[in-house]
Design an enzyme around this catalytic site. Structure first.
Site, PDB file in Angstrom:
ATOM      1  CG  HIS A 152      -4.780  -6.693  -6.943  1.00  0.00           C
ATOM      2  ND1 HIS A 152      -5.394  -6.651  -8.193  1.00  0.00           N
ATOM      3  CD2 HIS A 152      -5.463  -7.620  -6.217  1.00  0.00           C
ATOM      4  CE1 HIS A 152      -6.401  -7.522  -8.219  1.00  0.00           C
ATOM      5  NE2 HIS A 152      -6.447  -8.140  -7.021  1.00  0.00           N
ATOM      6  CG  HIS A 177      -7.469  -3.182  -8.713  1.00  0.00           C
ATOM      7  ND1 HIS A 177      -6.160  -3.599  -8.771  1.00  0.00           N
ATOM      8  CD2 HIS A 177      -7.458  -1.998  -8.069  1.00  0.00           C
ATOM      9  CE1 HIS A 177      -5.387  -2.700  -8.206  1.00  0.00           C
ATOM     10  NE2 HIS A 177      -6.148  -1.713  -7.764  1.00  0.00           N
ATOM     11  CG  HIS A 182      -0.937  -9.076  -1.839  1.00  0.00           C
ATOM     12  ND1 HIS A 182      -0.926  -7.780  -2.293  1.00  0.00           N
ATOM     13  CD2 HIS A 182       0.201  -9.222  -1.113  1.00  0.00           C
ATOM     14  CE1 HIS A 182       0.162  -7.170  -1.863  1.00  0.00           C
ATOM     15  NE2 HIS A 182       0.866  -8.023  -1.132  1.00  0.00           N
ATOM     16  CB  THR A 200       5.937  -3.908  -2.613  1.00  0.00           C
ATOM     17  OG1 THR A 200       5.615  -5.301  -2.668  1.00  0.00           O
ATOM     18  CG2 THR A 200       6.880  -3.650  -1.453  1.00  0.00           C
ATOM     19  CG  ASN A 240       2.899  -6.877   4.236  1.00  0.00           C
ATOM     20  OD1 ASN A 240       2.846  -7.105   5.438  1.00  0.00           O
ATOM     21  ND2 ASN A 240       3.739  -7.485   3.423  1.00  0.00           N
ATOM     22  CB  CYS A 257      -5.183  -6.550 -12.715  1.00  0.00           C
ATOM     23  SG  CYS A 257      -6.323  -5.849 -11.487  1.00  0.00           S
ATOM     24  CG  ASP A 284       5.745 -13.986  -2.856  1.00  0.00           C
ATOM     25  OD1 ASP A 284       5.008 -13.152  -2.307  1.00  0.00           O
ATOM     26  OD2 ASP A 284       6.862 -13.700  -3.332  1.00  0.00           O
ATOM     27  CB  CYS A 315      -3.039  -3.657 -11.323  1.00  0.00           C
ATOM     28  SG  CYS A 315      -3.027  -4.719  -9.870  1.00  0.00           S
ATOM     29  CG  HIS A 334       2.039 -12.163   2.074  1.00  0.00           C
ATOM     30  ND1 HIS A 334       3.142 -12.280   1.251  1.00  0.00           N
ATOM     31  CD2 HIS A 334       1.692 -10.854   2.032  1.00  0.00           C
ATOM     32  CE1 HIS A 334       3.451 -11.091   0.747  1.00  0.00           C
ATOM     33  NE2 HIS A 334       2.588 -10.209   1.214  1.00  0.00           N
TER      34      HIS A 334
HETATM   35  P1  AMP Z   1       3.696  -7.034  -0.368  1.00  0.00           P
HETATM   36  O1  AMP Z   1       5.081  -6.599  -0.025  1.00  0.00           O
HETATM   37  O2  AMP Z   1       2.858  -7.460   0.783  1.00  0.00           O
HETATM   38  O3  AMP Z   1       2.994  -5.999  -1.252  1.00  0.00           O
HETATM   39  O4  AMP Z   1       3.860  -8.358  -1.220  1.00  0.00           O
HETATM   40  C1  AMP Z   1       4.030  -8.385  -2.591  1.00  0.00           C
HETATM   41  C2  AMP Z   1       4.531  -9.767  -2.899  1.00  0.00           C
HETATM   42  O5  AMP Z   1       4.375  -9.982  -4.299  1.00  0.00           O
HETATM   43  C3  AMP Z   1       6.000  -9.982  -2.569  1.00  0.00           C
HETATM   44  O6  AMP Z   1       6.116 -11.042  -1.621  1.00  0.00           O
HETATM   45  C4  AMP Z   1       6.612 -10.356  -3.933  1.00  0.00           C
HETATM   46  O7  AMP Z   1       7.598 -11.353  -3.827  1.00  0.00           O
HETATM   47  C5  AMP Z   1       5.407 -10.827  -4.714  1.00  0.00           C
HETATM   48  N1  AMP Z   1       5.518 -10.706  -6.142  1.00  0.00           N
HETATM   49  C6  AMP Z   1       5.942  -9.631  -6.854  1.00  0.00           C
HETATM   50  N2  AMP Z   1       5.868  -9.884  -8.167  1.00  0.00           N
HETATM   51  C7  AMP Z   1       5.376 -11.140  -8.297  1.00  0.00           C
HETATM   52  C8  AMP Z   1       5.076 -11.975  -9.409  1.00  0.00           C
HETATM   53  N3  AMP Z   1       5.266 -11.575 -10.692  1.00  0.00           N
HETATM   54  N4  AMP Z   1       4.590 -13.214  -9.161  1.00  0.00           N
HETATM   55  C9  AMP Z   1       4.409 -13.641  -7.891  1.00  0.00           C
HETATM   56  N5  AMP Z   1       4.657 -12.903  -6.807  1.00  0.00           N
HETATM   57  C10 AMP Z   1       5.142 -11.662  -7.004  1.00  0.00           C
HETATM   58 ZN    ZN Z   2      -5.200  -5.182  -9.594  1.00  0.00          ZN
END
Ligand code: AMP
Ligand code: ZN
Length: 115
Positions: free
Chosen positions: A97, A45, A99, A94, A86, A6, A29, A3, A101
């Site tokens: 885990h 997680h 989150h 995407t 989301n 994680c 982000d 993950c 925003h």
């Molecule tokens: P979601 O589409 O709601 O799952 O958001 C996932 C978010 O994670 C997206 O806005 C990505 O830009 C962000 N993201 C992906 N990889 C990383 C990373 N290594 N560090 C910080 N943010 C990330």
């Molecule tokens: Zn996780």
């Protein structure tokens, strides 16, 4: 478990930390959609809001408290901000885990098309 978030929480993948306490971590982000775009995550997680149980509910309160603290500290409580979670395929999640925003720092659009 493989993950991304994680690994970020564990420090195995670098991130720009903006908040850290016992159960909640927040970082910038990597692809910001606004001048301020942070992600608040539970340290344990949980894959999505759809996997939430009564047992995992308390950490949501802690996440909201963290968001309140950060937004107050940075003055977004006065100018305003948006949070988004989301969830699953239709929600375009995407990273699996949970989150939250946080978007702030400019006048955001009046609908959700840009999210
Ligand atoms: P979601 O589409 O709601 O799952 O958001 C996932 C978010 O994670 C997206 O806005 C990505 O830009 C962000 N993201 C992906 N990889 C990383 C990373 N290594 N560090 C910080 N943010 C990330
Ligand atoms: Zn996780």
């Amino acid at each position: 478990m493989d993950c991304l978030f994680c690994k970020i929480i564990e420090g195995k993948i670098a991130s720009s930390k903006v908040y850290d306490d016992k159960n909640v971590f927040a970082f910038k982000d990597i692809s910001p959609q606004a001048p301020i775009h942070y992600l608040f995550v539970p340290k344990n997680h949980i894959s999505s809001l759809a996997q939430f149980t009564d047992d995992t509910m308390p950490v949501m309160e802690e996440i909201f408290a963290a968001i309140r603290n950060v937004t107050k500290q940075e003055g977004h409580d006065k100018s305003g901000f948006r949070i988004a979670i989301n969830t699953g395929q239709h929600g375009c999640q995407t990273v699996h885990h949970l989150h939250v925003h946080l978007l702030a720092g400019k006048q955001l659009g009046g609908n959700f098309s840009g999210l």
